[in-house]
Design an enzyme around this catalytic site. Structure first.
Site, mmCIF file in Angstrom:
data_model
loop_
_atom_site.group_PDB
_atom_site.id
_atom_site.type_symbol
_atom_site.label_atom_id
_atom_site.label_comp_id
_atom_site.label_asym_id
_atom_site.label_seq_id
_atom_site.Cartn_x
_atom_site.Cartn_y
_atom_site.Cartn_z
ATOM 1 C CB THR A 162 87.424 -21.296 48.939
ATOM 2 O OG1 THR A 162 88.605 -21.964 49.329
ATOM 3 C CG2 THR A 162 86.708 -20.741 50.147
ATOM 4 C CG ASP A 184 91.773 -17.093 53.140
ATOM 5 O OD1 ASP A 184 92.088 -18.233 52.705
ATOM 6 O OD2 ASP A 184 90.958 -16.360 52.566
ATOM 7 N N GLY A 213 91.005 -17.260 47.414
ATOM 8 C CA GLY A 213 92.269 -16.936 46.757
ATOM 9 C C GLY A 213 93.412 -17.552 47.539
ATOM 10 N N GLY A 264 95.249 -17.976 50.362
ATOM 11 C CA GLY A 264 94.923 -17.646 51.740
ATOM 12 C C GLY A 264 96.012 -16.934 52.514
HETATM 13 N N1 ASP Z 1 91.538 -19.238 50.337
HETATM 14 C C1 ASP Z 1 91.623 -20.660 50.388
HETATM 15 C C2 ASP Z 1 92.820 -21.066 51.198
HETATM 16 O O1 ASP Z 1 93.855 -20.463 51.061
HETATM 17 C C3 ASP Z 1 91.712 -21.290 49.035
HETATM 18 C C4 ASP Z 1 90.599 -20.922 48.084
HETATM 19 O O2 ASP Z 1 90.145 -19.784 48.074
HETATM 20 O O3 ASP Z 1 90.181 -21.803 47.320
HETATM 21 O O4 ASP Z 1 92.738 -22.040 51.916
#
Ligand code: ASP
Length: 304
Positions: free
Chosen positions: A168, A199, A220, A222
């Site tokens: 992300t 998230d 992370g 989410g």
């Molecule tokens: N936080 C993001 C999610 O859970 C994933 C990521 O951080 O790559 O959608």
């Protein structure tokens, strides 16, 4: 009095060398630098933190390397569903979109929701229709098809594995007027159930900004960021416990770890203090201030 601007960006947190493709090292770093330059130029010229954040994130959405925009990962049924959010620390206005695949820049769509509606979060077809009405750039869903991410998806699917990479993207900025902003954009977790929302588009979980404390963007797993209100947690620890940004950021990540999750957070305060923390070993990241500019990937690596 003018403040010295600061821009902090991330391109996600990953677990370690086995999740990292060294062949792309130079490309990753170049993309992070382009993002820093795009956002910082605006801040340097006196532009608002929101503009700096949006420009930095758009650059990362366009590069096709990270899990956002043209680099979005695939759902378990092989589609792209993108999420994004943005927040203005001065007014605490916020906007977000989730589950979209027809708007070229999810971060810009999020900003439009913030500025043109009295809502915070629009999803799917409703968000896309809204974006179209406001003249946002539309694309065919195939625009988000990324061969490298698709191969990754096929491999995960074959082995019935869960994703381990979190790529992300996000940015936080402090502008010359002392205002803060934060933004986050993602394709979500690889192999997520279709319709799953993480998230990143949830204000208080993946994104938060308040001029009195900090601007935060997270990456992370989410679900854990939502369950701990991670970005808001940092703000609240600063506001109600008088903690400094870095201690608050570490505490928010510790709260996630207690539940069995992991990830990373970037942040900035009105004084220009910076947060770059993760519990995964590697986080694509970059900082640009009046004094310095640098990017790094491994956590034991200095910004350069
Ligand atoms: N936080 C993001 C999610 O859970 C994933 C990521 O951080 O790559 O959608």
């Amino acid at each position: 009095m003018t403040t010295k601007p600061v821009l902090v960006i991330h391109g996600g947190a990953i677990y370690g060398e086995e999740d990292y493709d060294p062949a792309l090292d130079a490309e990753y770093r170049a993309a992070l630098r382009r993002s820093l330059n795009a956002g910082y130029e605006i801040l340097e010229n006196g532009g608002p933190a929101l503009d700096g954040v949006e420009a930095a994130v758009r650059e990362l959405e366009d590069c096709g390397l990270f899990d956002a925009g043209r680099g979005a990962v695939f759902t378990s049924d092989g589609r792209n569903e993108l999420d994004a959010s943005i927040m203005d620390g001065a007014t605490k206005k916020a906007g977000a979109v989730a589950g979209i695949n027809k708007l070229k820049h999810p971060i810009t769509a999020a900003r439009k929701v913030m500025e043109e509606t009295w809502h915070v979060l629009l999803i799917g077809a409703g968000a896309e229709k809204f974006g179209q009405q406001f003249g946002l750039e539309m694309v065919d869903p195939t625009y988000f098809f990324n061969e490298r991410k698709y191969q990754q998806y096929l491999k995960l699917k074959e082995n019935e594995e869960k994703a381990k990479k979190h790529e992300t993207v996000g940015a936080v900025a402090l502008d010359k007027n002392g205002n803060l902003a934060a933004g986050t954009s993602t394709g979500g977790l690889e192999m997520k159930h279709w319709g799953r929302v993480g998230d990143s588009p949830i204000i208080g979980a993946g994104t938060y900004a308040d001029n009195t404390t900090c601007a935060i963007s997270g990456t992370g797993e989410g679900e854990f960021f939502i369950r701990t209100s991670a970005a808001f947690n940092v703000h609240a620890l600063m506001k109600y416990r008088n903690m400094d940004l870095v201690s608050a950021g570490k505490q928010a990540l510790a709260d996630i770890e207690t539940l069995g999750g992991s990830g990373g957070l970037v942040g900035v305060t009105p004084q220009g203090t910076i947060l770059l923390e993760c519990t995964t070993g590697m986080m694509f990241r970059g900082v640009k201030t009046v004094q310095m500019q640098g990017v790094a990937i491994r956590m034991n690596e200095q910004l350069a």
